[in-house]
Structure formats: structure tokens, C-alpha cells
Design a protein around this motif. Structure first.
Motif, PDB file in Angstrom:
ATOM      1  N   GLU A   3       0.811  -1.216   0.000  1.00 48.82           N
ATOM      2  CA  GLU A   3       0.000   0.000   0.000  1.00 48.82           C
ATOM      3  C   GLU A   3       0.850   1.273   0.000  1.00 48.82           C
ATOM      4  O   GLU A   3       0.351   2.345   0.328  1.00 48.82           O
ATOM      5  N   LEU A   4       2.111   1.158  -0.364  1.00 42.09           N
ATOM      6  CA  LEU A   4       2.996   2.319  -0.389  1.00 42.09           C
ATOM      7  C   LEU A   4       2.461   3.345  -1.386  1.00 42.09           C
ATOM      8  O   LEU A   4       2.160   3.022  -2.531  1.00 42.09           O
ATOM      9  N   SER A   5       2.336   4.585  -0.951  1.00 39.30           N
ATOM     10  CA  SER A   5       1.720   5.634  -1.756  1.00 39.30           C
ATOM     11  C   SER A   5       2.704   6.238  -2.759  1.00 39.30           C
ATOM     12  O   SER A   5       3.761   6.741  -2.374  1.00 39.30           O
ATOM     13  N   LEU A   6       2.315   6.210  -4.023  1.00 37.29           N
ATOM     14  CA  LEU A   6       3.118   6.818  -5.077  1.00 37.29           C
ATOM     15  C   LEU A   6       3.321   8.306  -4.810  1.00 37.29           C
ATOM     16  O   LEU A   6       4.434   8.825  -4.920  1.00 37.29           O
ATOM     17  N   ILE A   7       2.257   8.992  -4.427  1.00 37.03           N
ATOM     18  CA  ILE A   7       2.334  10.432  -4.185  1.00 37.03           C
ATOM     19  C   ILE A   7       3.292  10.741  -3.032  1.00 37.03           C
ATOM     20  O   ILE A   7       4.149  11.629  -3.143  1.00 37.03           O
ATOM     21  N   SER A   8       3.184  10.018  -1.932  1.00 36.54           N
ATOM     22  CA  SER A   8       4.055  10.269  -0.773  1.00 36.54           C
ATOM     23  C   SER A   8       5.520  10.044  -1.101  1.00 36.54           C
ATOM     24  O   SER A   8       6.376  10.866  -0.761  1.00 36.54           O
ATOM     25  N   VAL A   9       5.806   8.932  -1.767  1.00 34.47           N
ATOM     26  CA  VAL A   9       7.204   8.628  -2.094  1.00 34.47           C
ATOM     27  C   VAL A   9       7.736   9.629  -3.115  1.00 34.47           C
ATOM     28  O   VAL A   9       8.871  10.104  -2.996  1.00 34.47           O
ATOM     29  N   ALA A  10       6.917   9.982  -4.100  1.00 34.84           N
ATOM     30  CA  ALA A  10       7.351  10.947  -5.111  1.00 34.84           C
ATOM     31  C   ALA A  10       7.630  12.312  -4.477  1.00 34.84           C
ATOM     32  O   ALA A  10       8.632  12.965  -4.804  1.00 34.84           O
ATOM     33  N   LEU A  11       6.766  12.744  -3.564  1.00 37.34           N
ATOM     34  CA  LEU A  11       6.995  14.023  -2.896  1.00 37.34           C
ATOM     35  C   LEU A  11       8.224  13.983  -1.988  1.00 37.34           C
ATOM     36  O   LEU A  11       8.974  14.967  -1.909  1.00 37.34           O
ATOM     37  N   ASN A  12       8.452  12.854  -1.323  1.00 33.20           N
ATOM     38  CA  ASN A  12       9.679  12.703  -0.526  1.00 33.20           C
ATOM     39  C   ASN A  12      10.915  12.809  -1.414  1.00 33.20           C
ATOM     40  O   ASN A  12      11.907  13.456  -1.067  1.00 33.20           O
ATOM     41  N   TRP A  13      10.866  12.144  -2.561  1.00 28.86           N
ATOM     42  CA  TRP A  13      11.987  12.146  -3.498  1.00 28.86           C
ATOM     43  C   TRP A  13      12.251  13.562  -4.016  1.00 28.86           C
ATOM     44  O   TRP A  13      13.392  14.027  -4.033  1.00 28.86           O
ATOM     45  N   LEU A  14      11.179  14.253  -4.423  1.00 24.00           N
ATOM     46  CA  LEU A  14      11.334  15.624  -4.898  1.00 24.00           C
ATOM     47  C   LEU A  14      11.842  16.544  -3.786  1.00 24.00           C
ATOM     48  O   LEU A  14      12.661  17.438  -4.044  1.00 24.00           O
ATOM     49  N   GLY A  15      11.376  16.319  -2.563  1.00 27.39           N
ATOM     50  CA  GLY A  15      11.857  17.102  -1.431  1.00 27.39           C
ATOM     51  C   GLY A  15      13.335  16.902  -1.190  1.00 27.39           C
ATOM     52  O   GLY A  15      14.066  17.863  -0.905  1.00 27.39           O
TER      53      GLY A  15
END
Length: 100
Positions: A42-54
Motif C-alpha cells: 500500500e505504499l503511496s506513489l504520491i508520498s514517495v514521489a513528494l519525498n523524493w522531490l523534497g
């Protein structure tokens, strides 16, 4: 704030470096489990993508401010770990079932 309380700088530097080690220690087992199961659950694409961009933004701002190398290394490690998680989400996404 801790520096103002009289903590020696070498102690603060060690504490800061330990955050990177803890981050990697938390992410690597997740990355390995995802690879073994070929699923990110259930890992969220949006959360991981925003972490990566951050993390990418933090690398840029750290380089601009000419901060200590240990700070930059921490953000690079975070970017790498989050990048692997992002790639796993894209690679292991559930296959869509074909309509009959």
C-alpha cells in the motif's frame, strides 16, 4: 537551539550524521522486502514521489548554502533510497485485468 544550550559542535555533528544512518536503516529493509515480494503493498506513489522531490530540493539548497558535506551526503542518501522506492512502485504496480 541545542548549540545555544552549550552542546559541543562535534556532538551536534554526530547527532546529525546519525539521522542519515537511521533513515537508511529504516528504508533498506523496506526496499529489500519489496524486491523479494515484487510488491510495494500500500505504499503511496504520491508520498514517495513528494519525498523524493523534497530530497532533490534539499540537495540543491544544501549545495547553494555550502553546508557541511555530511548534510549533503544525508540528502543524497535519502534521494537514492526514495528513488529506489519510487522505481519499485512503478515497476511493481498491479497489472490491470483485461476485460472479457
Amino acid at each position: 537551539a541545542l548549540a545555544l544550550a552549550g552542546w559541543p559542535m562535534h556532538v551536534l555533528a554526530t547527532m546529525h550524521a546519525s539521522t542519515s544512518a537511521l533513515f537508511v536503516a529504516a528504508r533498506v529493509p523496506q526496499i529489500v522486502t519489496n524486491a523479494k515480494q515484487k510488491s510495494t503493498g500500500e505504499l503511496s506513489l504520491i508520498s514517495v514521489a513528494l519525498n523524493w522531490l523534497g530530497n532533490l530540493a534539499r540537495i540543491f539548497t544544501t549545495m547553494q548554502s555550502q553546508a557541511a558535506a555530511s548534510v549533503l551526503v544525508g540528502h543524497v542518501l535519502g534521494t537514492m533510497c526514495n528513488g529506489v522506492l519510487l522505481a519499485q512502485i512503478l515497476l511493481f504496480k498491479p497489472k490491470k485485468k483485461k476485460a472479457l
